[in-house]
Design an enzyme around this catalytic site. Sequence first.
Site, short mmCIF file in Angstrom:
data_model
loop_
_atom_site.label_atom_id
_atom_site.label_comp_id
_atom_site.label_asym_id
_atom_site.label_seq_id
_atom_site.Cartn_x
_atom_site.Cartn_y
_atom_site.Cartn_z
N HIS A 167 0.83 -1.22 0.00
CA HIS A 167 0.00 0.00 0.00
C HIS A 167 0.86 1.26 0.00
O HIS A 167 0.42 2.31 0.46
CB HIS A 167 -0.94 0.05 1.21
CG HIS A 167 -1.65 -1.24 1.50
ND1 HIS A 167 -2.89 -1.54 1.03
CD2 HIS A 167 -1.24 -2.33 2.21
CE1 HIS A 167 -3.25 -2.75 1.44
NE2 HIS A 167 -2.25 -3.26 2.15
N SER A 288 14.61 21.99 -15.83
CA SER A 288 13.41 22.79 -16.07
C SER A 288 13.84 24.13 -16.65
O SER A 288 14.89 24.67 -16.27
CB SER A 288 12.67 23.00 -14.75
OG SER A 288 11.89 24.18 -14.82
N LYS A 294 15.65 22.02 -10.63
CA LYS A 294 14.95 20.79 -11.01
C LYS A 294 15.84 19.79 -11.75
O LYS A 294 16.73 20.15 -12.50
CB LYS A 294 13.74 21.10 -11.89
CG LYS A 294 12.59 21.75 -11.16
CD LYS A 294 11.89 20.84 -10.17
CE LYS A 294 11.00 19.81 -10.84
NZ LYS A 294 9.83 20.42 -11.50
N GLU A 301 9.21 8.70 -16.89
CA GLU A 301 7.82 9.13 -17.13
C GLU A 301 7.35 8.67 -18.51
O GLU A 301 6.21 8.24 -18.68
CB GLU A 301 7.71 10.65 -17.00
CG GLU A 301 8.00 11.13 -15.58
CD GLU A 301 8.38 12.61 -15.53
OE1 GLU A 301 7.51 13.44 -15.83
OE2 GLU A 301 9.54 12.92 -15.22
#
Length: 475
Positions: A167, A288, A294, A301
């Site tokens: 979980h 970024s 970043k 992804e």
Amino acid sequence: MGAKKKAAAKSSNAMWGGRFKAGPAEIMERINASIDFDRRLYAQDIAGSMAHCRMLVAQGIVSARDGKAIQGGLKRILGEIEAGTFTFSRRLEDIHMNVESRLAELIGPAAGRLHTARSRNDQVALDVRLWARDAIDRVEPMLRDLQAALLDKAEAHAATIMPGFTHLQTAQPVTFGHHLLAYVEMVGRDRSRFVDCRARMNESPLGAAALAGTPYPIDRHATALDLGFAGPMANSLDAVSDRDYALEFMAAASICAIHLSRLAEEIFIWCSAPFRFIALSDAFTTGSSIMPQKRNPDAAELVRAKTGRIVGDFQTLAMVMKGLPLTYSKDMQEDKEPLFDACDSLELGIAAMAGMVRDLTPNTERMLAVASADYSTATDLADWLVRTLGLPFREAHHATGVLVGMASARGVPLDELKLEDMKSVNPGITGEVFKALTVQASVAARTSFGGTAPANVRKAATAARKRFLGAPKRR
Ligand code: ARG
């Protein structure tokens, strides 16, 4: 465009237009043509034609002289396509007719003999099968390489402790190596799905002709053997009309992509600031344009996202095939784009994943700290009560729950409770219990087959290396 092709452009199709007086409407040509995507089948199309031609000559259906001219012409066309000098024409619809039309330009009327005892229906079924088989022969070793990357990392981190989750809540400590070996197993099954799929698709449709077979004395066993198939498909109607091999390829690709997406998601989570379990280098991150601090795991992804495309590709062809009456229908021309897309996306995804696995560096202190928090060794305390004091597991579970509640109320880990506190819950508890409560003791104790103990993980990695990276099995 050659003079012959220009003439054809004014009237009907040069390849099948005998009874047609006028050419197609512009939109008809546009919806009908597959050359923009099926040109990817050129190598398989030419290999299939060469094998067919050899058989026609051997069976005395085509003369040796014409056969030689056809082979020479096909070879030249292969060279032209590979050199990028071949002119593909939409008017000629597909790869089959583009090649044959060029063959006629090159060798004259003998070219027309190649299509004896054959139809585009068995030709395209053959080409796509050969293409899918080649695709498996690329994908399967790539998956093997991903396993090699995972195994290297797993062996290096056989004893690196991390929190195991259920979980996404801290459950029990495990080792990072153990976690990576889970993916080695998944990828192993993915590989075997592709191997199974290859074995099932490895039958030749060539010689089924349009649908019913052919009156010529062809030798389907010879062409099958020539093209590396186990044999010819037994039923001509089935041979031209099923695309289950493409569906099966995409089903295997979908399951594989789903596996990749889970690792991609984990890499994504592990890289995040709240987790900081791993770092990816400059090679596998992007910055970024506005936030200089970043470092984004874009490749992970995208691997995650490509799963949607691949599963969608399966769905696309499944819906195209659903309810089609036997045998060939033009619907089936729509088999190629999803197949190509699924394969391209999967290959990219596997390669990117292998790259990321090799690139990532675990932050071992951070993993250890998180693994040690949140009462991750509570089960070890319960197990100690069972094994040392002979409590039934349910009772031990309850006593441990009381102790966790006590520790949590005081804001301390289990091993910082006082022995008197422990004894207040069960007077039989001794100081020995504290040895069982470290995360190191917890993982080391899990020696059951397939368990996370570092010694197990080392053995499992060695066994997996033998099982998966030994001589590749081919059926
Ligand atoms: N381009 C076609 C396809 O991909 C080739 C087969 C055409 N057959 C036919 N009977 N029109 O399916």
